[in-house]
Design a protein around this motif. Structure first.
Motif: not given
Length: 432
Positions: A353-369, A373-384
């Motif tokens: 749940s903590g990792a899921y929350g971090i993922l959501a906050s990062i990819i919903n951050d307008p400065a990152i999205g 690269y960071v958004g795709l990397l954390v998405s890959t980490l969550q899925g793999s």
């Protein structure tokens, strides 16, 4: 596990005590120790709620497992890929129900069906424990199974894709190739690490144990449907076709995964019940019997979940995680793992749940999205990667194993390899 549990709690307490003594709260702000206390109680309550939330899924899928076992489906599945499984798990009899249960668990994980994977995995652990000559101590087969489980190949990370779509990604499924590469590398590492580390934590003199005799209820359920009497495997060409069908799922998952995924769970239920009915199994009685066991298992794991989730909650609330990020961020940034993504890599094995929350906050951050690269990397980490400590607590708790030997080391090695592979894949496809 004793040392890990105590170490996490000790670090969290000392970090909180240092924060409270060095920086007293201002005004009505709660003290660091008060925040820690609140997080501990919240984590304990959350662990119980999580376990109770698993009751429904475990009741459903262990009921279906009972029908599948009574009809001999697990033995059929085990025979289909016997050439692979007998090499990975030589100490498990080829036709033992543990083989089929492990395959079902890994298959469910690969399709992102966590609700189905956990009951299947618990069933596999129960069957492996029946072969265990030392109750309370993990066998080599248990350690390898859980190491693979925490790094299992993910063909369709449906949850992450849905979250990326909700965050406005132009290509929510862009992480499929990077996720697949990372999990393939992690699975290979899990197998190699488990094989290597088991030499460092020997069980003692070899005492190979034959399959435990069937309980009376199992003898009655499998009467007339016993597939283990014939120990012969299917012809090699049948096994090759079965493995080829599994490999074919990879491009199929990429092309049609979003359309097919809603059909999987209903089809599983119908397929298991239909198979049982065709094999002459009294499907309703067998389902209810297995469902009762699922309810009992869900309650049995509560103490283990409370212990590990409270420790993880303390670690996060104490600020120890932030200290680690501050110390390591500069180094990992030069290696392709930016400081923004480091909390995800550190927290993923500890808290889903903590990792899921971090993922959501990062990819919903307008400065990152989601498509940076960071958004795709954390998405890959969550899925793999998987929540390693949660998996170990639930699965070992279900069979009351306390001495886990080299399991944690092998699982964390696979987690580390998954992070390295994710960074490499995302750097190759998305960086620059």
């Amino acid at each position: 596990m004793n040392a890990i549990f105590f170490g996490i709690v000790l670090i969290a307490f000392l970090t909180t005590a240092w924060r409270e003594l060095s920086a007293p709260p201002v005004g009505d702000e709660p003290t660091a120790m008060a925040v820690l206390s609140s997080e501990m109680l919240g984590a304990a309550s959350g662990a119980v709620e999580l376990a109770l939330g698993l009751v429904g899924a475990m009741t459903l899928f262990l009921g279906l497992m009972k029908v599948a076992e009574a009809g001999g489906l697990l033995t059929v599945i085990a025979r289909l890929i016997r050439p692979l499984m007998t090499r990975l798990f030589p100490e498990v009899p080829p036709d033992h129900p543990a083989m089929g249960a492990m395959i079902l668990n890994l298959s469910a994980n690969s399709l992102g069906l966590g609700n189905a994977a956990t009951p299947f995995g618990i069933r596999a652990m129960q069957e492996l424990d029946r072969l265990n000559p030392r109750p309370g101590t993990a066998t080599d087969a248990m350690a390898l199974f859980l190491a693979i489980n925490t790094s299992g190949v993910t063909l369709l990370p449906t949850g992450v894709i849905a979250l990326r779509a909700a965050a406005g990604s132009d290509d929510p499924a862009a992480i499929l190739p990077t996720t697949l590469f990372a999990t393939l590398c992690a699975t290979a590492a899990a197998i190699l690490a488990a094989r290597l580390y088991q030499r460092l934590a020997p069980l003692g003199p070899p005492g190979r144990v034959a399959a435990a005799p069937q309980r009376p209820d199992e003898q009655e359920a499998s009467a007339g449907t016993d597939l283990t009497a014939d120990a012969g495997a299917y012809p090699v060409w049948v096994s090759i076709l079965a493995l080829g069908a599994v490999v074919a799922l990879i491009p199929a998952a990429i092309l049609w995964g979003e359309r097919v995924s809603p059909w999987i769970i209903p089809s599983l239920m119908l397929g298991f019940l239909l198979f049982g009915a065709l094999r002459g199994v009294r499907v309703y009685e067998m389902f209810v019997e297995g469902a009762q066991e699922g309810f009992q298992v869900a309650l049995r794991i509560i103490p283990y979940l409370v212990a590990i989730l409270v420790a993880v909650g303390m670690f996060r609330a104490s600020g120890a995680m932030d200290v680690m990020v501050g110390l390591l961020g500069g180094l990992t940034g030069r290696l392709g793992l930016p400081a923004e993504a480091l909390p995800m890599a550190l927290l993923r094995p500890l808290s889903g749940s903590g990792a899921y929350g971090i993922l959501a906050s990062i990819i919903n951050d307008p400065a990152i999205g989601p498509d940076s690269y960071v958004g795709l990397l954390v998405s890959t980490l969550q899925g793999s990667t998987e929540t390693t400590f949660y998996v170990l607590a639930v699965y070992f708790g279900a069979v009351r194993v306390r001495r886990i030997r080299h399991t944690l080391g092998a699982a964390l090695t696979a987690d580390l390899v998954a992070v390295i592979a994710a960074v490499a894949a995302c750097g190759f496809l998305f960086a620059g």
